[in-house]
Motif scaffolding. Structure first.
Motif, PDB file in Angstrom:
ATOM      1  N   GLY A 147       0.805  -1.215   0.000  1.00 37.98           N
ATOM      2  CA  GLY A 147       0.000   0.000   0.000  1.00 37.98           C
ATOM      3  C   GLY A 147       0.836   1.263   0.000  1.00 37.98           C
ATOM      4  O   GLY A 147       1.603   1.510   0.940  1.00 37.98           O
ATOM      5  N   ARG A 148       0.697   2.084  -1.034  1.00 37.21           N
ATOM      6  CA  ARG A 148       1.534   3.276  -1.166  1.00 37.21           C
ATOM      7  C   ARG A 148       1.132   4.377  -0.185  1.00 37.21           C
ATOM      8  O   ARG A 148       1.962   5.196   0.203  1.00 37.21           O
ATOM      9  CB  ARG A 148       1.469   3.815  -2.594  1.00 37.21           C
ATOM     10  N   GLY A 149      -0.141   4.420   0.201  1.00 33.53           N
ATOM     11  CA  GLY A 149      -0.565   5.478   1.107  1.00 33.53           C
ATOM     12  C   GLY A 149       0.154   5.416   2.434  1.00 33.53           C
ATOM     13  O   GLY A 149       0.650   6.439   2.940  1.00 33.53           O
ATOM     14  N   TRP A 150       0.242   4.231   3.027  1.00 39.93           N
ATOM     15  CA  TRP A 150       0.930   4.097   4.317  1.00 39.93           C
ATOM     16  C   TRP A 150       2.423   4.303   4.156  1.00 39.93           C
ATOM     17  O   TRP A 150       3.076   4.898   5.005  1.00 39.93           O
ATOM     18  CB  TRP A 150       0.627   2.737   4.917  1.00 39.93           C
ATOM     19  N   TRP A 151       3.005   3.834   3.050  1.00 40.53           N
ATOM     20  CA  TRP A 151       4.428   4.073   2.813  1.00 40.53           C
ATOM     21  C   TRP A 151       4.701   5.574   2.712  1.00 40.53           C
ATOM     22  O   TRP A 151       5.688   6.064   3.259  1.00 40.53           O
ATOM     23  CB  TRP A 151       4.879   3.376   1.529  1.00 40.53           C
ATOM     24  N   ARG A 152       3.820   6.300   2.022  1.00 43.81           N
ATOM     25  CA  ARG A 152       4.043   7.730   1.872  1.00 43.81           C
ATOM     26  C   ARG A 152       3.981   8.431   3.220  1.00 43.81           C
ATOM     27  O   ARG A 152       4.760   9.356   3.489  1.00 43.81           O
ATOM     28  CB  ARG A 152       2.972   8.301   0.934  1.00 43.81           C
ATOM     29  N   PHE A 153       3.071   7.973   4.083  1.00 46.63           N
ATOM     30  CA  PHE A 153       2.977   8.543   5.427  1.00 46.63           C
ATOM     31  C   PHE A 153       4.267   8.299   6.205  1.00 46.63           C
ATOM     32  O   PHE A 153       4.796   9.211   6.860  1.00 46.63           O
ATOM     33  CB  PHE A 153       1.783   7.924   6.163  1.00 46.63           C
ATOM     34  N   LEU A 154       4.795   7.070   6.146  1.00 44.31           N
ATOM     35  CA  LEU A 154       6.025   6.759   6.877  1.00 44.31           C
ATOM     36  C   LEU A 154       7.212   7.558   6.338  1.00 44.31           C
ATOM     37  O   LEU A 154       8.010   8.107   7.114  1.00 44.31           O
ATOM     38  CB  LEU A 154       6.315   5.263   6.787  1.00 44.31           C
ATOM     39  N   LEU A 155       7.339   7.625   5.024  1.00 45.76           N
ATOM     40  CA  LEU A 155       8.474   8.340   4.441  1.00 45.76           C
ATOM     41  C   LEU A 155       8.418   9.821   4.776  1.00 45.76           C
ATOM     42  O   LEU A 155       9.444  10.436   5.078  1.00 45.76           O
ATOM     43  CB  LEU A 155       8.496   8.124   2.929  1.00 45.76           C
ATOM     44  N   ASP A 156       7.223  10.399   4.731  1.00 47.08           N
ATOM     45  CA  ASP A 156       7.086  11.806   5.111  1.00 47.08           C
ATOM     46  C   ASP A 156       7.425  12.011   6.580  1.00 47.08           C
ATOM     47  O   ASP A 156       8.005  13.035   6.962  1.00 47.08           O
ATOM     48  CB  ASP A 156       5.667  12.294   4.839  1.00 47.08           C
ATOM     49  N   SER A 157       7.071  11.043   7.428  1.00 50.29           N
ATOM     50  CA  SER A 157       7.338  11.153   8.864  1.00 50.29           C
ATOM     51  C   SER A 157       8.834  11.178   9.155  1.00 50.29           C
ATOM     52  O   SER A 157       9.274  11.832  10.107  1.00 50.29           O
ATOM     53  CB  SER A 157       6.672  10.000   9.619  1.00 50.29           C
ATOM     54  N   TYR A 158       9.634  10.459   8.345  1.00 53.96           N
ATOM     55  CA  TYR A 158      11.080  10.394   8.575  1.00 53.96           C
ATOM     56  C   TYR A 158      11.866  11.255   7.598  1.00 53.96           C
ATOM     57  O   TYR A 158      13.104  11.184   7.569  1.00 53.96           O
ATOM     58  CB  TYR A 158      11.554   8.939   8.485  1.00 53.96           C
ATOM     59  N   GLY A 159      11.191  12.045   6.780  1.00 51.39           N
ATOM     60  CA  GLY A 159      11.886  12.942   5.862  1.00 51.39           C
ATOM     61  C   GLY A 159      12.606  12.233   4.740  1.00 51.39           C
ATOM     62  O   GLY A 159      13.696  12.657   4.329  1.00 51.39           O
ATOM     63  N   ALA A 160      12.028  11.151   4.226  1.00 52.16           N
ATOM     64  CA  ALA A 160      12.662  10.374   3.158  1.00 52.16           C
ATOM     65  C   ALA A 160      11.790  10.388   1.912  1.00 52.16           C
ATOM     66  O   ALA A 160      10.601  10.715   1.959  1.00 52.16           O
ATOM     67  CB  ALA A 160      12.910   8.941   3.621  1.00 52.16           C
ATOM     68  N   ALA A 161      12.408  10.027   0.775  1.00 57.60           N
ATOM     69  CA  ALA A 161      11.692   9.968  -0.490  1.00 57.60           C
ATOM     70  C   ALA A 161      11.458   8.538  -0.944  1.00 57.60           C
ATOM     71  O   ALA A 161      10.580   8.272  -1.760  1.00 57.60           O
ATOM     72  CB  ALA A 161      12.464  10.721  -1.581  1.00 57.60           C
ATOM     73  N   ASP A 162      12.247   7.603  -0.435  1.00 54.66           N
ATOM     74  CA  ASP A 162      12.131   6.199  -0.817  1.00 54.66           C
ATOM     75  C   ASP A 162      12.714   5.356   0.306  1.00 54.66           C
ATOM     76  O   ASP A 162      13.158   5.895   1.327  1.00 54.66           O
ATOM     77  CB  ASP A 162      12.863   5.941  -2.141  1.00 54.66           C
ATOM     78  N   VAL A 163      12.739   4.037   0.128  1.00 50.66           N
ATOM     79  CA  VAL A 163      13.176   3.145   1.188  1.00 50.66           C
ATOM     80  C   VAL A 163      14.119   2.090   0.622  1.00 50.66           C
ATOM     81  O   VAL A 163      13.975   1.656  -0.529  1.00 50.66           O
ATOM     82  CB  VAL A 163      11.966   2.454   1.872  1.00 50.66           C
ATOM     83  N   VAL A 164      15.129   1.725   1.404  1.00 45.96           N
ATOM     84  CA  VAL A 164      15.988   0.589   1.099  1.00 45.96           C
ATOM     85  C   VAL A 164      15.879  -0.399   2.259  1.00 45.96           C
ATOM     86  O   VAL A 164      15.799   0.000   3.418  1.00 45.96           O
ATOM     87  CB  VAL A 164      17.465   1.000   0.878  1.00 45.96           C
ATOM     88  N   VAL A 165      15.868  -1.685   1.923  1.00 46.11           N
ATOM     89  CA  VAL A 165      15.702  -2.736   2.932  1.00 46.11           C
ATOM     90  C   VAL A 165      16.887  -3.695   2.832  1.00 46.11           C
ATOM     91  O   VAL A 165      16.878  -4.637   2.043  1.00 46.11           O
ATOM     92  CB  VAL A 165      14.381  -3.498   2.735  1.00 46.11           C
ATOM     93  N   PRO A 166      17.958  -3.458   3.609  1.00 45.84           N
ATOM     94  CA  PRO A 166      19.071  -4.408   3.649  1.00 45.84           C
ATOM     95  C   PRO A 166      18.752  -5.558   4.596  1.00 45.84           C
ATOM     96  O   PRO A 166      18.351  -5.339   5.745  1.00 45.84           O
ATOM     97  CB  PRO A 166      20.237  -3.564   4.169  1.00 45.84           C
ATOM     98  N   VAL A 167      18.916  -6.785   4.135  1.00 46.87           N
ATOM     99  CA  VAL A 167      18.535  -7.980   4.895  1.00 46.87           C
ATOM    100  C   VAL A 167      19.762  -8.859   5.094  1.00 46.87           C
ATOM    101  O   VAL A 167      20.575  -9.031   4.177  1.00 46.87           O
ATOM    102  CB  VAL A 167      17.426  -8.763   4.170  1.00 46.87           C
TER     103      VAL A 167
END
Length: 427
Positions: free
Chosen positions: A205-225
């Motif tokens: 869901g892009r809506g929740w991702w956009r909320f999280l990214l805005d909350s942390y001042g980011a434009a995208d996400v990287v997931v290192p595993v």
């Protein structure tokens, strides 16, 4: 010459040999797992993996000679990295000039003897001061801000920010000053353990991702595993590293590393972070690390749909004051052409498209448009239909929808089972 160690993630305990010219003791070191490392990673260049072997009249002089050697070698490596070409082209700088631009010596490994010092060191250069010697302005091309969401697997158990992990601490230790990737690293306090979870990495869901990214001042996400496997307690540790990018977890790189003892776990993870950063850097250069365009939207109100809803509401109020004879005429007109707002359960984008196509294909429907989109929730659809609401409900049920009748509206969904309560929410 005075040297100051600004290695804030290691507290070194130096063990000097008492007697014997050939005796060399391994220095012991501990790590500070604090989250606040107290340095500005963006203000320094870092060169690591410099091997030195120096001698002196005593242990202190041997170490001082080795550190001067590391500064000279680090300067040549840095110049070659920034400007390209062989390290031999680097200008010759005096030890005093290098000391003025060096902000710290990183001790990765060291062995200390009475007159000999053998180690693998890193050197940190002040970005602003050393730029005039490098011939650059000190500003490098950087990616858009990328929120880092590290995930550690041990056995079948994944962990992100739910609790502190060695993998999370490795990313906090990483000095990203010379990396072109603009990492946004969460502190792990406050609401972070509830928001940045392992489950979030699999939500489309892009809506929740956009909320999280805005909350942390980011434009995208990287997931290192990292997937860790312990051969036996205290024994070898195997790590399989995977670098993902974006809400859809596009794989950027994958590799494996191994250390002989679990005591070297931090060294394994630090090397994993370094290689993943190199993979993200390469992806940025070849165009694979671009921000997801589906995240580039703004929340707002559909003013046209709002005005239409207000007009319908005013019409309903006026109809309540209309004499029965006139209401009968209006009913016939409504039967001829009616406009209805119905609720549609839309768990994903495909559900939106499929529902619109099926509703448009329903006999009597002259148009269907989604006026309020809620991926993963309930969207609103404006339907032009020749007939009343009950007839529309029957027609939609015949098309395979699960239909719930409410006060002046319908809720429809695809698939088995009932959605929510018997009475749908208001539009």
């Amino acid at each position: 010459m005075h040297f100051v160690i600004r290695n804030l993630k290691k507290l070194l305990v130096l063990a000097l040999a008492g007697i014997g010219a050939t005796g060399i003791l391994l220095a012991q070191q501990t790590r500070d797992n604090s989250r606040d490392f107290g340095f500005d990673a963006g203000a320094s260049y870092e060169v690591t993996g410099i091997t030195v072997d120096a001698s002196g009249e005593d242990a202190e002089e041997a170490r001082r000679n080795a550190w001067e050697q590391a500064q000279r070698e680090g300067w040549r490596m840095l110049y070659a990295r920034v400007n390209g070409g062989p390290a031999s082209r680097a200008p010759n700088l005096s030890d005093s000039s290098l000391s003025a631009v060096v902000t710290g010596i990183i001790v990765e490994e060291e062995q200390i003897g009475p007159t000999r010092y053998v180690a693998r060191l890193g050197v940190m250069f002040d970005r602003a001061r050393v730029s005039r010697y490098l011939g650059v302005s000190g500003v490098i091309r950087r990616s858009p801000p990328m929120l880092v969401l590290p995930v550690q697997w041990v056995g079948s158990t994944p962990t992100s920010f739910e609790e502190r992990t060695p993998w999370e601490r490795a990313w906090l230790r990483f000095r990203s000053g010379e990396s072109p990737i603009d990492y946004v690293r969460a502190s792990g306090t406050g609401p972070t353990p509830l928001l940045l979870t392992v489950g979030q990495t699999g939500r489309p869901g892009r809506g929740w991702w956009r909320f999280l990214l805005d909350s942390y001042g980011a434009a995208d996400v990287v997931v290192p595993v990292v997937h860790l496997h312990y051969a036996y307690p205290g024994g070898p540790v195997y790590g399989r590293f995977v670098a993902y990018h974006g809400p859809d977890r596009r794989k950027i790189a994958q590799f494996s590393l191994r250390v002989r003892s679990s005591e070297s776990l931090d060294q394994l993870l630090d090397e994993g972070v370094r290689r993943i950063d190199a993979a993200y850097t390469q992806a940025l250069e070849d165009g694979r690390l671009r921000p997801d365009p589906s995240l580039n939207f703004e929340f707002g109100i559909d003013e046209e749909a709002l005005e239409e809803a207000l007009d319908e509401l005013q019409g309903s109020v006026a109809a309540a004051d209309t004499p029965p004879a006139e209401q009968a005429v209006n009913t016939e007109q409504a039967t001829a052409t009616g406009r209805y707002t119905i609720q549609v359960v839309t768990p994903d984008a495909n559900a939106v498209r499929n529902s619109e196509a099926l509703v448009r294909g329903t006999p009597g429907v002259r148009g269907a448009t989604t006026s309020s989109l809620a991926i993963g929730g309930v969207s609103l659809m404006e339907v032009n239909y020749i007939g009343d609401l009950d007839t529309l409900a029957s027609a939609l049920a015949a098309r395979g929808f699960q239909v719930q009748r409410g006060a002046g509206t319908l809720r429809i969904s695809r698939g088995g089972g009932s959605e929510g309560s018997d009475t749908p929410d208001g539009p």
